[in-house]
Design a protein around this motif. Structure first.
Motif, PDB file in Angstrom:
ATOM      1  N   MET A   1       8.812 -11.398 -20.656  1.00 40.72           N
ATOM      2  CA  MET A   1       8.886 -11.348 -22.107  1.00 40.72           C
ATOM      3  C   MET A   1       8.955  -9.895 -22.588  1.00 40.72           C
ATOM      4  O   MET A   1       9.687  -9.583 -23.515  1.00 40.72           O
ATOM      5  CB  MET A   1       7.663 -12.072 -22.678  1.00 40.72           C
ATOM      6  CG  MET A   1       7.706 -12.236 -24.158  1.00 40.72           C
ATOM      7  SD  MET A   1       9.054 -13.342 -24.573  1.00 40.72           S
ATOM      8  CE  MET A   1       8.615 -13.783 -26.188  1.00 40.72           C
ATOM      9  N   LYS A   2       8.171  -9.033 -21.919  1.00 38.96           N
ATOM     10  CA  LYS A   2       8.146  -7.622 -22.298  1.00 38.96           C
ATOM     11  C   LYS A   2       9.516  -6.978 -22.079  1.00 38.96           C
ATOM     12  O   LYS A   2       9.964  -6.159 -22.880  1.00 38.96           O
ATOM     13  CB  LYS A   2       7.071  -6.899 -21.492  1.00 38.96           C
ATOM     14  CG  LYS A   2       6.876  -5.473 -21.868  1.00 38.96           C
ATOM     15  CD  LYS A   2       5.747  -4.860 -21.063  1.00 38.96           C
ATOM     16  CE  LYS A   2       5.572  -3.411 -21.434  1.00 38.96           C
ATOM     17  NZ  LYS A   2       4.523  -2.769 -20.666  1.00 38.96           N
ATOM     18  N   GLN A   3      10.215  -7.359 -21.023  1.00 37.21           N
ATOM     19  CA  GLN A   3      11.538  -6.813 -20.730  1.00 37.21           C
ATOM     20  C   GLN A   3      12.562  -7.221 -21.784  1.00 37.21           C
ATOM     21  O   GLN A   3      13.464  -6.459 -22.125  1.00 37.21           O
ATOM     22  CB  GLN A   3      12.006  -7.256 -19.348  1.00 37.21           C
ATOM     23  CG  GLN A   3      11.240  -6.599 -18.223  1.00 37.21           C
ATOM     24  CD  GLN A   3      11.692  -7.090 -16.863  1.00 37.21           C
ATOM     25  OE1 GLN A   3      12.285  -8.159 -16.748  1.00 37.21           O
ATOM     26  NE2 GLN A   3      11.389  -6.309 -15.834  1.00 37.21           N
ATOM     27  N   ILE A   4      12.438  -8.401 -22.308  1.00 36.92           N
ATOM     28  CA  ILE A   4      13.353  -8.878 -23.351  1.00 36.92           C
ATOM     29  C   ILE A   4      13.170  -8.035 -24.612  1.00 36.92           C
ATOM     30  O   ILE A   4      14.149  -7.635 -25.248  1.00 36.92           O
ATOM     31  CB  ILE A   4      13.118 -10.379 -23.644  1.00 36.92           C
ATOM     32  CG1 ILE A   4      13.540 -11.208 -22.431  1.00 36.92           C
ATOM     33  CG2 ILE A   4      13.868 -10.810 -24.898  1.00 36.92           C
ATOM     34  CD1 ILE A   4      13.233 -12.676 -22.545  1.00 36.92           C
ATOM     35  N   TRP A   5      11.925  -7.734 -24.985  1.00 36.55           N
ATOM     36  CA  TRP A   5      11.666  -6.910 -26.162  1.00 36.55           C
ATOM     37  C   TRP A   5      12.202  -5.494 -25.965  1.00 36.55           C
ATOM     38  O   TRP A   5      12.792  -4.906 -26.880  1.00 36.55           O
ATOM     39  CB  TRP A   5      10.166  -6.848 -26.468  1.00 36.55           C
ATOM     40  CG  TRP A   5       9.698  -8.053 -27.243  1.00 36.55           C
ATOM     41  CD1 TRP A   5       8.990  -9.104 -26.768  1.00 36.55           C
ATOM     42  CD2 TRP A   5       9.944  -8.305 -28.618  1.00 36.55           C
ATOM     43  NE1 TRP A   5       8.764 -10.006 -27.767  1.00 36.55           N
ATOM     44  CE2 TRP A   5       9.362  -9.537 -28.920  1.00 36.55           C
ATOM     45  CE3 TRP A   5      10.629  -7.627 -29.622  1.00 36.55           C
ATOM     46  CZ2 TRP A   5       9.402 -10.095 -30.183  1.00 36.55           C
ATOM     47  CZ3 TRP A   5      10.657  -8.185 -30.881  1.00 36.55           C
ATOM     48  CH2 TRP A   5      10.066  -9.400 -31.149  1.00 36.55           C
ATOM     49  N   ILE A   6      11.989  -4.953 -24.789  1.00 34.49           N
ATOM     50  CA  ILE A   6      12.499  -3.605 -24.501  1.00 34.49           C
ATOM     51  C   ILE A   6      14.015  -3.595 -24.574  1.00 34.49           C
ATOM     52  O   ILE A   6      14.613  -2.689 -25.163  1.00 34.49           O
ATOM     53  CB  ILE A   6      11.989  -3.115 -23.120  1.00 34.49           C
ATOM     54  CG1 ILE A   6      10.483  -2.859 -23.191  1.00 34.49           C
ATOM     55  CG2 ILE A   6      12.726  -1.845 -22.692  1.00 34.49           C
ATOM     56  CD1 ILE A   6       9.849  -2.544 -21.845  1.00 34.49           C
TER      57      ILE A   6
END
Length: 178
Positions: A1-6
Motif C-alpha cells: 500500500m505504501k508503494q502505491i502512495w509513493i
C-alpha cells in the motif's frame, strides 16, 4: 500500500513539473498567434553584464512619464500601461493604471523613480555566435532611428516576435553583414 502512495505522489509531482513549462509555452504561443502587434522604437544602449549571457540590450524611445490613473504612483510598484499606435504605426504608451484597464491593449510594467515606466521586455536573446555582430548592427541602426522591436500583446501578457534593424529582422541583417 505504501508503494502505491509513493508511486501516486511521484506521478503527480512529475505531471506538475511537465504542466508548468507546457503552460508557459502555450501562453507565449497564444500571445504570438492572437496578440495585437506593436512596434516599439528602440534607442541605442551599451550593455556590460557578463552574467546575463548573450543578448541585445534594448532601450526604448517614446517611453515618456505618464500620469497614473486611480492611484498615487510608487516607484518599483507594478502598473498597467495602455499601448496605442501613433500616426507612423509605432507603439506609444498612452496611460498608466493601477489595475488592468478594460478593453485596451496593455502590458504590466514597473513604475520607475523618474516618473515613467520600465517595460518588461528589455533584452533580445539570440545565438551566442551572432551576438557581437548583432549588437554592432543594432547600435548602428538605433542611432539612426532605424530599429524597432515587434511585440505581441494580449490580456497584459507579451511576447517578443522579432527585433528589426534597417527594416529587416535582426538575423537577416546580421546574415547580410557577413
Amino acid at each position: 500500500m505504501k508503494q502505491i502512495w509513493i508511486l501516486a505522489i511521484f506521478v503527480v509531482v512529475a505531471l506538475i513539473q511537465l504542466a508548468v513549462p507546457a503552460h508557459t509555452i502555450w501562453r507565449q504561443e497564444r500571445i504570438l498567434a492572437a496578440g495585437a502587434a506593436f512596434k516599439f522604437r528602440t534607442a541605442p544602449v551599451d550593455p556590460n553584464d557578463a552574467f546575463r549571457g548573450r543578448f541585445v540590450a534594448l532601450s526604448f524611445r517614446d517611453v515618456f512619464p505618464l500620469a497614473l490613473e486611480g492611484a498615487t504612483p510608487e516607484p518599483g510598484k507594478p502598473v498597467y500601461v495602455a499601448v496605442v499606435e501613433d500616426a507612423d504605426g509605432y507603439a506609444v504608451l498612452s496611460e498608466a493604471f493601477a489595475a488592468p484597464p478594460a478593453g485596451k491593449p496593455y502590458v504590466r510594467a514597473t513604475w520607475d523613480y523618474a516618473g515613467g515606466v520600465t517595460l518588461p521586455f528589455d533584452r533580445f536573446y539570440l545565438d551566442e555566435d551572432k551576438a557581437p555582430e548583432a549588437e554592432s548592427a543594432y547600435r548602428k541602426e538605433a542611432r539612426q532611428d532605424n530599429s524597432y522591436l515587434l511585440v505581441r500583446i494580449l490580456d497584459g501578457g507579451w511576447a517578443i516576435e522579432n527585433l528589426y534593424v534597417g527594416g529587416k529582422p535582426l538575423a537577416e541583417a546580421v546574415g547580410e553583414a557577413r
